[in-house]
Design a protein around this motif. Structure first.
Motif, PDB file in Angstrom:
ATOM      1  N   ARG A 298      69.562  80.869 -35.641  1.00 32.96           N
ATOM      2  CA  ARG A 298      70.062  82.237 -35.608  1.00 32.96           C
ATOM      3  C   ARG A 298      68.964  83.169 -35.131  1.00 32.96           C
TER       4      ARG A 298
ATOM      5  N   THR B 196      71.845  76.940 -44.230  1.00 35.93           N
ATOM      6  CA  THR B 196      73.154  77.491 -44.539  1.00 35.93           C
ATOM      7  C   THR B 196      73.516  77.186 -45.994  1.00 35.93           C
TER       8      THR B 196
ATOM      9  N   SER C 269      70.810  75.971 -39.270  1.00 35.38           N
ATOM     10  CA  SER C 269      71.438  76.606 -38.123  1.00 35.38           C
ATOM     11  C   SER C 269      70.443  77.522 -37.417  1.00 35.38           C
TER      12      SER C 269
ATOM     13  N   SER D 105      77.196  83.112 -30.471  1.00 32.42           N
ATOM     14  CA  SER D 105      76.566  83.903 -31.526  1.00 32.42           C
ATOM     15  C   SER D 105      75.050  83.945 -31.414  1.00 32.42           C
ATOM     16  N   THR D 106      74.482  83.461 -30.310  1.00 34.29           N
ATOM     17  CA  THR D 106      73.031  83.506 -30.109  1.00 34.29           C
ATOM     18  C   THR D 106      72.700  84.304 -28.853  1.00 34.29           C
TER      19      THR D 106
END
Length: 338
Positions: A187, A179, A185, A133-134
């Motif tokens: 992102r 979060t 996290s 997801s990065t």
């Protein structure tokens, strides 16, 4: 606690050809970086990075006044794929005193938990990188600088000036965000960071005296979700001043002063401007030398002109640290030469 083991390596092989007006270099290299956490945090912040790349770069002198340098490298980044990185630079020698260089290129950075934001939190509640997801942080930029050297007062004083214009755009910057469960996290932001400005450096020398003066104007803004805001903890104006008296082989003494203009903070407020001044001394003898430094002797501390937290001492909300917090520091020692 945050503990672990890291093993990293770098290997490279190159082939180079030199001629009268033309030279080029080509090569292959391999980076590996493995980290294994031994702390009790779950999930563990283990990470592996492997980058295999190849590059070619050439330099051609069209004349004594004009030289062109161009290069291209390609990297295969495990989990992220291929990245092409072109760059170019042109040097123009107008005269022995005046030269100018124009250049630009692209770059990237692999996601990693080892960032300043995570270290400031001592990695507490920081989640590992999720490669699925990065994305890589990517940049493209250019710069143009002018260099001038001359002598003043019948060459008793030498003067050199460098003026630089720069612009860089960083896309998909990796941000540490909180979060809903209270963790932090990494992102990629929806947008980019644009940094542009100029920098001037001046050097004056008269006999044993040297004066260095530098000024940087940095206009750095975040363009996230159609909103433009200043990048926190970035001074728009900076001054660097150093005056040194040095007798080769005998000793030196220097005075330095650095200025930082007000900076935007992450809580929406603005910090205060401040100066940091220092004094350095060294006396050289035949086999040893003595040195003494007075760092930040004006005792510039954020706790003197601003706060580092809000709320009560038992339940504080910490603010950004944008200025020194340790105040005046002095140190000295002896260096031996065998």
């Amino acid at each position: 606690r945050f503990t672990g083991y890291q093993l990293a390596s770098f290997s490279e092989v190159i082939y180079q050809v030199n001629a009268d007006k033309f030279e080029w270099i080509a090569g292959l290299n391999l980076w590996t970086d493995q980290f294994r956490e031994t702390s009790s945090f779950v999930p563990a912040r283990d990470q592996d990075q492997t980058i295999a790349g190849g590059f070619v770069q050439s330099t051609y002198s069209f004349s004594e006044q004009f030289t062109l340098e161009a290069g291209l490298r390609g990297d295969y980044v495990a989990d992220y794929g291929w990245v092409a990185l072109p760059r170019v630079s042109a040097l123009l020698k107008v005269s022995p005193q005046l030269t100018s260089r124009l250049g630009g290129g692209v770059g990237y950075k692999t996601p990693s938990i080892f960032t300043e934001e995570a270290e400031e939190r001592q990695f507490q509640q920081v989640l590992p990188i999720i490669t699925e997801s990065t994305m890589l942080e990517r940049s493209i930029g250019g710069n143009w600088d002018i260099n001038y050297r001359t002598g003043l007062f019948q060459d008793q004083v030498s003067l050199s000036v460098n003026h630089l214009f720069f612009i860089t755009q960083l896309t998909d910057p990796l941000l540490l965000t909180r979060t809903s469960e209270g963790f932090f996290s990494f992102r990629n932001a929806d947008g980019y960071v644009l940094s542009q400005g100029m920098e001037t450096n001046l050097k004056l020398q008269y006999q044993q005296f040297k004066l260095f003066v530098g000024y940087t104007l940095a206009d750095v803004n975040q363009h996230f979700s159609d909103e433009v805001t200043p990048l926190p903890l970035t001074a728009r104006h900076r001054l660097n001043n150093v005056l040194v008296y040095e007798v080769h082989g005998k000793g030196r003494i220097g005075l330095e002063a650095y200025y930082f203009s007000p900076q935007s903070l992450s809580d929406g407020t603005t910090g205060q401007s401040y100066w940091i001044c220092g004094l350095m001394m060294e006396k050289v003898f035949s086999r040893f030398s003595l040195f003494l430094n007075f760092e930040n002797f004006l005792d510039a501390r954020q706790t003197r002109f601003d706060t580092i937290f809000t709320g009560s001492v038992t339940s504080p909300t910490f603010r950004d640290i944008y200025a020194p917090v340790d105040g005046f520091v002095t140190n000295g020692g002896i260096k031996f030469r065998l």
